[in-house]
Design an enzyme around this catalytic site. Structure first.
Site, mmCIF file in Angstrom:
data_model
loop_
_atom_site.group_PDB
_atom_site.id
_atom_site.type_symbol
_atom_site.label_atom_id
_atom_site.label_comp_id
_atom_site.label_asym_id
_atom_site.label_seq_id
_atom_site.Cartn_x
_atom_site.Cartn_y
_atom_site.Cartn_z
ATOM 1 N N GLU A 48 0.820 -1.211 0.000
ATOM 2 C CA GLU A 48 0.000 0.000 0.000
ATOM 3 C C GLU A 48 0.852 1.259 0.000
ATOM 4 O O GLU A 48 0.519 2.242 -0.668
ATOM 5 C CB GLU A 48 -0.955 0.008 1.191
ATOM 6 C CG GLU A 48 -2.097 -1.003 1.096
ATOM 7 C CD GLU A 48 -2.987 -0.774 -0.120
ATOM 8 O OE1 GLU A 48 -2.988 0.343 -0.681
ATOM 9 O OE2 GLU A 48 -3.694 -1.709 -0.518
ATOM 10 N N CYS A 201 -13.836 1.351 -14.960
ATOM 11 C CA CYS A 201 -14.198 2.763 -14.765
ATOM 12 C C CYS A 201 -12.929 3.604 -14.841
ATOM 13 O O CYS A 201 -12.575 4.333 -13.916
ATOM 14 C CB CYS A 201 -14.896 2.938 -13.415
ATOM 15 S SG CYS A 201 -15.803 4.496 -13.256
ATOM 16 N N CYS A 208 -18.140 1.274 -19.923
ATOM 17 C CA CYS A 208 -19.426 1.234 -19.220
ATOM 18 C C CYS A 208 -20.268 0.016 -19.617
ATOM 19 O O CYS A 208 -21.053 -0.502 -18.821
ATOM 20 C CB CYS A 208 -20.195 2.524 -19.481
ATOM 21 S SG CYS A 208 -19.354 4.010 -18.881
ATOM 22 N N CYS A 211 -19.680 -2.857 -17.259
ATOM 23 C CA CYS A 211 -19.523 -2.506 -15.840
ATOM 24 C C CYS A 211 -20.630 -3.147 -14.999
ATOM 25 O O CYS A 211 -21.809 -3.080 -15.354
ATOM 26 C CB CYS A 211 -19.569 -0.995 -15.659
ATOM 27 S SG CYS A 211 -19.402 -0.464 -13.941
ATOM 28 N N CYS A 217 -25.631 3.540 -12.550
ATOM 29 C CA CYS A 217 -24.691 4.661 -12.728
ATOM 30 C C CYS A 217 -25.373 5.845 -13.425
ATOM 31 O O CYS A 217 -25.760 5.764 -14.596
ATOM 32 C CB CYS A 217 -23.478 4.223 -13.528
ATOM 33 S SG CYS A 217 -22.223 5.520 -13.703
#
Length: 357
Positions: A48, A201, A208, A211, A217
């Site tokens: 991370e 995205c 899209c 998705c 959305c």
DNA sequence: CACCCGTGGCA
DNA sequence: TTGCCAAGGGT
């Protein structure tokens, strides 16, 4: 308030993640996770921190080298500063490496070598901010914390068709993300949103059509997805000028300088040189010698300015006593220990020597 | 809170 | 070539 209710559900995203999760060296995938396998908090933390403002592709090799050399947080805590900085060289944002060591040593000294299992405990450690604390909480400890990174901001802005620009919109996007975070499988969910943002995205030309959240959305139905999230305009980057001196002693040692911990490239090895400013730099070599121009300048772009770095090279005698820096032989210096701009200078200097080096 | 802090890939 | 972008944190 945005009175419209978003129908997106975490379950639809998790179903997608179960099939399309990306494989990564530090990740325990959804299948293994279901078998009760949990990732090592040390590896989650390390990945991370490396991934802060950095692409997965850039991180992979660094993660392998770090975990091979320092398999546990105790190993890392016991490492020499210069070894960690050298291993981080080229990855950028070097305060991360300095804080990485501080954090490892704090975990060993104050927490018995175990990363805290609460968001608050993690937040108190160097180099761990709101995002990273939530990410470790969710991914390593399966706590229902909400991660908000660039991917999540983009996904939320599009789901709700929010046109308020960043960073103003950050608190609202965080609230939107929190409402969607499930109590079940928070670790998988956190990684699922980020995978969605990275593969579907995407910033430009989002996919899209495939998705898992295409139906709820709002930006998709309004055709505004590609232009979200809005961002405040950025300042232009000025051009700064500088000179770097690459000196090679007769025995092959190079004249190098450890940069101060604070500021640009803090804690990293570099060539002695002038300040970097928008005015013509003063030519003050670190030691008297026959300095000659390498014939090409190193061009490099930092976060907030462009740099044009003139390169001077010289052969130095064994008795040379420089005003600044120290000679490092091949046993104590690898070119890979240098941050990228300094490695560019090294490459240009090397090319300018007839015999190479 | 505004600013500082790297790098490589890609359109 | 230039600008944009990537799993942000510290001060």
């Amino acid at each position: 308030m945005n009175g419209e209710m978003i129908r997106a559900e975490a379950g639809d995203l998790l179903d997608w993640y179960d099939v399309h999760a990306r494989e990564m060296p530090w990740r325990v995938g959804p299948s293994a996770r279901r078998d009760g396998i949990r990732p090592d908090p040390y590896r989650v933390w390390l990945s991370e921190v490396m991934l802060q403002q950095t692409t997965v592709a850039a991180v992979r090799d660094y993660f392998h080298r770090f975990t091979a050399r320092w398999p546990t947080v105790a190993d890392l805590a016991a490492a020499a500063d210069e070894d960690v900085m050298g291993e981080w060289a080229g990855l950028g944002y070097y305060a991360r490496a300095r804080n990485l060591l501080k954090c490892a040593r704090a975990v060993v000294a104050d927490h018995g070598g175990v990363f805290p299992a609460t968001r608050e405990g993690l937040l108190s450690l160097p180099g761990i901010g709101p995002y990273t604390a939530s990410a470790i909480s969710a991914i390593a400890y399966d706590l229902p914390e909400t991660v908000v990174d660039g991917n999540v901001e983009r996904v939320m802005a599009r789901l709700h068709d929010l046109h308020v620009p960043l960073p103003t919109a950050k608190p609202e996007l965080t609230e939107m993300a929190a409402r969607l975070t499930p109590d079940a499988r928070p670790g998988d969910y956190a990684q699922a949103v980020m995978d969605l943002g990275a593969t579907i995205c995407t910033p430009k030309s989002p996919a899209c059509g495939i998705c898992p959240w295409r139906d709820p959305c709002v930006a998709r139905s309004n055709g505004t997805a590609p232009e979200l999230p809005k961002k405040l305009p950025k300042k232009p980057k000025p051009i700064r000028l500088g000179i770097a001196y690459v000196g090679r002693r007769a025995d092959g040692a190079f004249l190098l300088q450890r940069r101060p911990d604070k500021g640009l490239l803090g804690g990293m090895l570099g060539w002695p040189g002038s300040d970097w400013a928008e005015t013509v730099p003063q030519d003050t070599p670190p030691v008297a010698a026959q300095w000659r121009d390498a014939g090409a300048e190193a061009r490099h772009t930092f976060t907030h300015f462009h740099l044009r770095l003139a390169i001077r090279v010289a052969d130095l005698p064994m008795g040379a006593e420089p005003d600044t820096g120290e000679f490092l032989g091949p046993d104590r210096f690898r070119p890979s220990d240098l941050p990228t701009v300094m490695r560019k200078a090294f490459d240009l200097a090397r090319a300018s020597f007839k015999d190479g080096f």
